[in-house]
Design an enzyme around this catalytic site. Structure first.
Site, PDB file in Angstrom:
ATOM      1  CE  LYS A  90      -3.870   2.022   2.658  1.00 47.41           C
ATOM      2  NZ  LYS A  90      -4.748   1.871   3.838  1.00 47.41           N
ATOM      3  CB  SER A  95      -8.038   3.839   2.993  1.00 48.42           C
ATOM      4  OG  SER A  95      -7.211   3.148   3.905  1.00 48.42           O
ATOM      5  CB  SER A 116      -8.450   1.037   5.857  1.00 49.42           C
ATOM      6  OG  SER A 116      -9.115   2.282   5.843  1.00 49.42           O
TER       7      SER A 116
END
Lengths: 489, 481
Positions: A75, A150, A174
């Site tokens: 990420k 997210s 997330s």
């Protein structure tokens, strides 16, 4: 090759069926092919091929760790030395980190091959990936549907077979929500289990990095490499890391599953409720008993979370001021102008909204009413979980109130978007480990596409091994986790 | 100006830089004077994703201070973020302590013209220093040096117990002496290691409620503290006497103009939005650590002064002067250990000739070119009557100029050895008595004062090298008919 498990790939690499370079090239080709998915912010092709070559060498020498040569992606919230780390924001579009996050170092040492940096909501604030400066990643199950957020890029990439597995972070859901939306397995570890050093902060007391993979078995392997005490993170906990893969196959006979009734009330999609019932039946067959729980404080989680997370974010994001790194406005007239325009131009609207909320909540005269009160609620929620987990081994619940929604559906109404996190944020407030595993697909109709459904497993502190065991047992008797979205076979 | 009806109320906040090797939340060095931004690591720069890790040495030094002022050491203290934007504050917040400081209530006794006064210390808390903004030589831009960012500070807050600028300075000096005794701060005021904010108000004598205060920021010398407070007191009294009202505000002392100027009023003050820092765990201090640090406390100035008076029979002033710094006290004890000369005379030498020479050269005792051992050798020659006290001063001057030499070498080279040979002295005395019959007559007729004339003549003839006691004894014998 992109449908194989880590273990199968590791065997193939060791048997010489394929090399890490070949494997890496396979994934790089797929990333290129499915570019429209927008799962990656940065693809580090050269870096990946170099790492793959090194991995092949290490494999040839023998004694290489299990992840050696396995292509994965981070990420874009984890700082990577010499590689852009944007956190999904225009503010850091020009930011090349001068150091590695601890998790990045650990996976590097474990021999894993980083393919690139994955798309995400700006500064990890969002539930749909639509807050990314780079545009939303798409859900591989349907191009008009959000992948969740997210860690939406991570979930999309793993579901579409663009990486074997990926790192994610979870502040209020997330990891779990995008895992549910994209039909993969995600685990948010106990707070303090995975180092936060070099993981760009949104809300420090809630943020936690974790694995996103195609199965509990793969998630266990990835978590093994991520977890552990780090002296650079004062909130990381000096507790030995168990062998997560060793406990996977333990029996669930006698397992007590708790269902908090507050999580099965109004607002939950009927079909998801049905899928959860079916999953619970599988667990009964595996020897589990189901116990209904009442956890009344859960209904206070959303307001408490948005006060605390926003308060911390307002302070954490103060460093982005245009002075030392990141976006700086052109031709500032003076210091105030530099601050105002750099931040106005560099941050997106959701980030600004949370900075404003947090600044307000911490202001003189409001602190007691908002921040302190929210902290008290946090304590109550935590106590509620501690108490519940003395009665049951694991708590199960939905991950999301509904299936993945279409792009643009909720962007106009932030509160509606915040309700997406209804079932996940209380767990962050309590600091507990939790997983999302795929347990169904919605019916395929012309109006609504076929979309995955997730089940949330919540455990006591440092019970990651137990959660992985519970998830793995289910995945041994079902095949939801093996489904591949059409077009990505 | 500030005549009888006004009472002055002062409280000081003193920022002491703790003398740790590395910063309070990072491993970067704290040494002063390095090239800008060469001692600032990713943590000090507030890079995305970095985290603070508390330096235990800073905690230990804060506890040491707390123990020395007999304060309560908090078993549980909390770091909080103080949020504000400034270019030399990399994270946009300063890590400090608000509600739960590490050191609670304590006190410090100060001396005022021989009288002791107890000044309350409200609290002392740990925090990180900010960087520095540099406004010169950047063609209209400002430069930022983050070397200082993250240097550990202990902010020591006094009660509003001080009643004059003089008291404030006495308190500040006492605190300065203490932190150097404890070796928790180098006390270097030019480098900003010890700086002061003064809260000043006035009220009619007898009034119990406090007047509105102003805060004078960042004063970095004893002299300026006194001047700034005096200026501010006069300014406030003048305003009130003219029917005005004091505005609560932050003021800056301008040493060049000797005045304070308004920086910002209370209304313009920042709302710092303090909240507990989620990146740091609360600091817990157990009894064991406290006991360990207590055992390691050095002898404190007050105790040392008392001991010096008792052990060396020094008077209050000498004991006070010699214990004003730990280095001076150690120097004194080193000298006393290596000479048989009376400790009081040693003390006179140190507070007199040595201190004068140090002051003239603007040196601290620890930088003295003449070591304690060398001084002891010199004083030993007074003790064994090789030289007189007067000659010793001459030797000392030479020694100061040539610190690698020794007293014995100088005495030998310059032929300063005292003459105790009574034959040589007798010959001179006989000659002087023969040459001055009138003075002999005067002395014998009862004019005792003339005795000094004979001593002077003898010493002059012997270039000061005669043993004065021997000269006296022999002169009396010869002059008495």
């Amino acid at each position: 090759m992109h449908t194989k498990t880590i273990k199968q790939l590791a065997e193939g690499l060791r048997a010489g069926t394929f090399s890490s370079v070949e494997l890496t090239q396979h994934f790089l080709t797929r990333i290129e092919k499915f570019h429209a998915l927008n799962a990656f912010i940065t693809v580090t092709q050269e870096h990946a091929l170099t790492a793959a070559k090194q991995a092949d060498k290490r494999l040839a020498e023998g004694n290489a760790p299990l992840l050696t040569g396995i292509p994965f992606a981070h990420k874009d919230i984890f700082c990577t030395h010499g590689i852009k780390t944007s956190c999904g924001s225009k503010m850091l579009d020009n930011f090349i980190a001068p150091y590695n996050a601890t998790v990045v170092d650990k996976l590097h040492h474990a021999g894993a091959v980083m393919l690139g940096k994955l798309n995400m909501d700006e500064f990890a604030m969002g539930s749909s990936n639509e807050n990314s400066f780079y545009g939303a990643a798409h859900n591989p199950w349907h191009e008009n549907v959000v992948p969740g957020g997210s860690s939406g890029g991570s979930a999309a990439a793993v579901a579409a077979g663009l990486a074997v597995c990926a790192t994610g972070t979870d502040t209020g859901g997330s990891i779990r929500q995008p895992a549910a939306f994209c039909g993969i397995t995600g685990l948010k570890p106990s707070y303090g289990r995975v180092s936060r050093y070099g993981m760009i902060a949104y809300a420090s007391s809630l943020d936690q990095g974790g694995p996103m993979a195609r199965s509990a078995e793969d998630a266990a392997i990835l978590l093994q490499a991520m977890a552990g005490f780090d002296e650079k993170d004062s909130t990381s906990i000096n507790e030995p890391v168990p062998d997560y893969s060793r406990h996977l196959t333990e029996s669930l006979q006698g397992l007590k599953i708790g269902l908090p009734k507050e999580f099965f009330q109004h607002g939950l999609n009927n079909q998801i409720a049905q899928d959860i019932d079916n999953a619970l039946n599988e667990y009964r067959k595996l020897g589990a008993t189901i116990i209904e729980l009442s956890m009344p404080t859960l209904t206070m989680a959303i307001p408490a979370y948005y006060v605390l997370a926003s308060a911390e974010c307002s302070s954490n994001l103060s460093r982005y001021d245009g002075v030392r790194f990141g976006h700086r406005c052109e031709h500032p007239a003076d210091l105030t102008d530099l601050y105002l325009r750099s931040r106005a131009e560099g941050f997106g609207s959701e980030v600004k909204r949370r900075i404003l909320m947090g600044t307000y909540a911490l202001s003189a005269g409001y602190y007691d009413a908002y921040y302190l009160k929210a902290q008290k609620i946090r304590r109550l929620i935590s106590d509620d979980f501690q108490h519940a987990l003395t009665q049951v081994d694991v708590i199960m619940s939905p991950v999301t109130p509904s299936h993945a929604f279409t792009l643009g559906e909720k962007t106009a109404d932030p509160v509606h978007m915040y309700l997406e996190d209804l079932y996940t944020i209380a767990i962050n407030l309590a600091g507990l480990p939790a997983m999302s595993i795929p347990i169904g697909l919605s019916a395929d109709t012309p109006e609504a596409p076929k979309l995955p459904v997730g089940l949330q497993l919540i455990g006591a502190y440092f019970s990651e091994a137990k959660l992985l065991n519970i998830a793995h047992a289910y995945q041994q008797v079902t095949n939801w986790h093996q489904l591949i979205p059409t077009g990505f076979e | 100006m500030n005549s009888a009806p006004w009472e002055i109320v002062i409280g000081l906040e003193i920022h002491t830089q703790l003398a740790t090797h590395s910063k309070i939340f990072s491993g970067a060095a704290t040494a002063y004077g390095a090239q800008p931004n060469t001692q600032a690591c990713a943590v000090d720069l507030g890079m995305p994703g970095v985290l603070p890790v508390l330096n235990q040495d800073a905690v230990n030094k804060a506890i040491t201070f707390g123990l020395a002022i007999e304060a309560e050491i908090a078993p549980y203290s909390v770091f909080a973020r103080k949020n504000y934007f400034y270019p030399d504050l990399p994270k946009g917040y300063q890590i400090s302590q608000l509600e739960h400081p590490i050191v609670g209530k304590g006190y410090l006794d100060i001396d005022l013209d021989g009288e002791s006064k107890r000044i309350g210390i409200t609290r002392a808390h740990l925090e990180e220093d900010a960087g520095k903004s540099l406004h010169e030589n950047f063609h209209g831009l400002s430069g930022i040096d983050l070397n200082r960012a993250g240097t550990p500070l202990l902010e020591i807050v006094s009660e509003p117990d001080l009643r004059s600028a003089k008291e404030a300075v006495a308190y500040m000096r006492k605190l300065h002496e203490l932190v150097r005794y404890l070796e928790i701060c180098d006390g270097n005021m030019q480098e900003g290691s010890f700086r002061c904010d003064a809260n000043v108000s006035v009220r009619p004598a007898g009034q119990t409620t406090l007047g509105t205060r102003t805060e004078i920021k960042n004063i970095n010398s004893f002299k300026f503290v006194e001047k700034a407070i005096n200026y501010e007191v006069e300014r406030q009294i003048e305003i009130i006497e003219n029917g005005g009202r004091i505005i609560q505000e932050t003021r800056l002392y301008d040493a060049n103009k000797d005045e304070t100027r308004s920086m910002r009023s209370k209304e313009e003050a920042n709302d710092y939005r303090y909240f507990p820092d989620p990146d740091l765990l609360p600091v817990t201090i157990d009894e064991q650590l406290k006991a360990q640090l207590k055992a390691a406390l050095p002898e404190l100035p007050a105790a040392k002064k008392q001991r010096f008076q008792a052990q060396y029979q020094l008077d209050h002033d000498a004991a006070h002067a010699l214990t004003s710094s730990r280095a001076m006290a150690d120097y004194f004890e080193e000298v006393v250990k290596h000479t048989t000369l009376d400790a009081k005379l040693c003390a006179n030498w140190l507070t007199g000739d040595l201190t004068a020479a140090l002051n003239k050269a603007d040196l601290d005792i620890q930088d003295s070119p003449v070591s304690a051992a060398r001084i002891a050798e010199l004083l030993q020659r007074i003790s064994d009557q090789t030289i007189s006290g007067k000659i010793a001063k001459q030797v000392f001057d030479t020694l100061w100029q040539h610190p690698n030499s020794t007293a014995d070498t100088i005495i030998a080279e310059q032929g300063l050895k005292q003459i105790t040979d009574s034959g040589a002295i007798e010959a001179i005395i006989d000659k002087i008595i023969a040459d001055n019959p009138d003075q002999v007559e005067q002395y014998r007729s009862g004019k005792d004062k003339v005795f000094a004339f004979f001593v002077g003549q003898v010493m002059k003839a012997m270039q000061g090298k005669a043993n004065p006691a021997e000269v006296n004894k022999m002169l009396i014998a010869k002059l008495t008919p």
